[in-house]
Design an enzyme around this catalytic site. Structure first.
Site, PDB file in Angstrom:
ATOM      1  N   THR A 125       0.802  -1.398   0.095  1.00 52.05           N
ATOM      2  CA  THR A 125      -0.068   0.096  -0.065  1.00 52.05           C
ATOM      3  C   THR A 125       0.850   1.377  -0.148  1.00 52.05           C
ATOM      4  O   THR A 125       2.061   1.288   0.406  1.00 52.05           O
ATOM      5  CB  THR A 125      -0.772   0.024   1.253  1.00 52.05           C
ATOM      6  OG1 THR A 125      -1.522   1.334   1.366  1.00 52.05           O
ATOM      7  CG2 THR A 125      -0.137  -0.277   2.614  1.00 52.05           C
ATOM      8  N   ASP A 126       0.239   2.430  -0.474  1.00 57.70           N
ATOM      9  CA  ASP A 126       0.965   3.637  -0.335  1.00 57.70           C
ATOM     10  C   ASP A 126       1.068   4.126   0.971  1.00 57.70           C
ATOM     11  O   ASP A 126       1.703   5.027   1.175  1.00 57.70           O
ATOM     12  CB  ASP A 126       0.334   4.612  -1.315  1.00 57.70           C
ATOM     13  CG  ASP A 126      -1.038   4.945  -1.156  1.00 57.70           C
ATOM     14  OD1 ASP A 126      -1.366   4.411  -0.320  1.00 57.70           O
ATOM     15  OD2 ASP A 126      -1.729   5.815  -1.893  1.00 57.70           O
ATOM     16  N   GLU A 127       0.152   3.614   2.009  1.00 62.56           N
ATOM     17  CA  GLU A 127       0.315   4.053   3.244  1.00 62.56           C
ATOM     18  C   GLU A 127       1.547   3.883   3.793  1.00 62.56           C
ATOM     19  O   GLU A 127       2.001   4.568   4.998  1.00 62.56           O
ATOM     20  CB  GLU A 127      -0.931   3.709   3.986  1.00 62.56           C
ATOM     21  CG  GLU A 127      -2.242   3.838   3.530  1.00 62.56           C
ATOM     22  CD  GLU A 127      -3.429   3.505   4.507  1.00 62.56           C
ATOM     23  OE1 GLU A 127      -3.111   3.575   5.539  1.00 62.56           O
ATOM     24  OE2 GLU A 127      -4.351   3.230   3.745  1.00 62.56           O
ATOM     25  N   TYR A 153      -1.642  -0.319  10.934  1.00 62.18           N
ATOM     26  CA  TYR A 153      -1.777  -0.996   9.832  1.00 62.18           C
ATOM     27  C   TYR A 153      -0.575  -0.728   8.825  1.00 62.18           C
ATOM     28  O   TYR A 153       0.030  -1.657   8.261  1.00 62.18           O
ATOM     29  CB  TYR A 153      -3.077  -0.560   8.939  1.00 62.18           C
ATOM     30  CG  TYR A 153      -3.026  -1.040   7.565  1.00 62.18           C
ATOM     31  CD1 TYR A 153      -3.008  -2.429   7.351  1.00 62.18           C
ATOM     32  CD2 TYR A 153      -3.226   0.245   6.612  1.00 62.18           C
ATOM     33  CE1 TYR A 153      -3.041  -2.633   5.763  1.00 62.18           C
ATOM     34  CE2 TYR A 153      -3.256  -0.125   5.433  1.00 62.18           C
ATOM     35  CZ  TYR A 153      -3.204  -1.517   4.829  1.00 62.18           C
ATOM     36  OH  TYR A 153      -3.166  -1.688   3.394  1.00 62.18           O
ATOM     37  N   LYS A 157       2.328  -3.318   7.281  1.00 57.79           N
ATOM     38  CA  LYS A 157       2.638  -3.617   5.610  1.00 57.79           C
ATOM     39  C   LYS A 157       4.065  -2.938   5.616  1.00 57.79           C
ATOM     40  O   LYS A 157       4.776  -3.623   4.555  1.00 57.79           O
ATOM     41  CB  LYS A 157       1.575  -2.927   4.912  1.00 57.79           C
ATOM     42  CG  LYS A 157      -0.024  -3.183   5.038  1.00 57.79           C
ATOM     43  CD  LYS A 157      -0.034  -4.803   4.484  1.00 57.79           C
ATOM     44  CE  LYS A 157       0.376  -4.776   2.926  1.00 57.79           C
ATOM     45  NZ  LYS A 157       0.148  -6.008   2.336  1.00 57.79           N
TER      46      LYS A 157
END
Length: 334
Positions: A125-127, A153, A157
């Site tokens: 994810t870009d998060e 989260y 990741k």
């Protein structure tokens, strides 16, 4: 070729299977999913009767079960979509995110090394990059952006991604990584912004919006994301990371208002609520590497296809109803 797809009963994983099972009839696809709360066996309905597909209920953290499956199936490729992904849940219970997203990834990579898998791909994810300021539209996440995670989260990741990089360097695992922006489309669990807004608006319930709704996300249609993953598997270079973004930045309030307008609902349904702790301000991805090296491009324009997405949920009220009632948890009887 035999391909393992993990987390295939979730939103993005099931859409990926709908795409590849039909595109590659000569390849065999095995899906594993633990069928936790966000895993919906009904999502596999379009491919369950395909001769090149089968489902196995299995948790990626089950080391012995995963090893047995790898020994039996002798996979050529492994594509890991499996993840706990809801930020609010990670704030309430970080432990399950560390277990699934980090330890589960390790289990899959260990099995891949032991059983000579030719390619492992980590869907991320870009998060992991943190956030960008609202007043700097020129700034975008690239593959070189340092990780700066904000939530349990995104930290889980990011930790998994770093573990993949370590396995590539230390153990020569033949792997790739992709980072995507916010996905939208059919089969998304209704805890997420777009389906949650649609479901509540249809019921004339208040639609919660964090803070002032100013937080910006880059939206990519799940089909475009999955085409990108497929191209990485076939054209991507081992050891590389690729960013896949939608080039469609919208703040949360705009998304909610767009949905309400499409459904003919009043904006009076909007209810501003206390902001999420550590809420990232803005995500925006630079996808030029994937476009340049893979020839990847987006098929869907957000403003053109959001109505199609809304219509899918309007026309699948029973799918939402089964989730709300919990009946979907009884779909798999194996």
């Amino acid at each position: 070729m035999k391909v393992l797809v993990t987390g295939g009963c979730g939103f993005i994983g099931s859409n990926y299977l709908h795409y590849v099972v039909n595109k590659y009839p000569e390849d065999e696809f095995v899906c594993i999913d633990a069928l936790t709360y966000a895993g919906n066996y009904h999502n596999l309905a379009p491919v369950l009767d395909k001769p090149n597909f089968r489902f196995v209920k299995l948790d990626i953290t089950d080391r012995e079960g995963v090893d047995r499956l790898f020994a039996t199936e002798k996979f050529d490729w492994v594509i890991n979509f499996a993840a706990e992904s809801h930020v609010d849940n990670s704030i309430k219970n970080p432990g399950i995110f560390v277990k699934t997203n980090v330890m589960g990834t390790q289990v899959l990579m260990d099995a891949s090394l032991k059983h000579d898998v030719k390619r492992y791909h980590q869907v991320s994810t870009d998060e992991v990059y943190g956030d960008l300021p609202l007043d700097r539209p020129d700034l975008l996440f690239t593959e070189e952006t340092p990780f700066h995670t904000s939530s349990p989260y995104s930290a889980s990741k990011g930790g998994a991604d770093l573990l993949v990089l370590a396995y590539m360097r230390t153990f020569k695992l033949p792997a790739t990584i992709s980072h995507c922006s916010n996905n939208y489309g059919p089969y998304q669990f209704p805890e997420k912004l777009i389906p949650n807004t649609i479901e509540k608006a249809l019921r004339e319930e208040k639609v919660p919006v964090y803070g002032k709704g100013e937080n910006v996300r880059d939206w990519i249609h799940v089909y475009d994301h999955n085409v990108g993953v497929d191209m990485i598997m076939h054209e991507g270079k081992i050891g590389e990371t690729y960013n896949l973004g939608g080039n469609a930045e919208r703040n949360n309030l705009t998304i909610v208002k767009t949905i309400l307008a499409a459904l003919g609902k009043s904006e009076d349904l909007i209810e501003f609520v206390t902001d999420r702790p550590g809420h990232d301000l803005r995500y925006a991805i630079d996808s030029s590497k994937a476009e340049r090296e893979l020839g990847w491009s987006r098929k869907y324009d957000f403003d053109e296809v959001i109505k199609e997405t809304i219509d899918w949920y309007v026309n699948h009220k029973d799918w939402i109803k089964d989730i709300k009632s919990g009946e979907y948890r009884n779909a798999y009887e194996g």
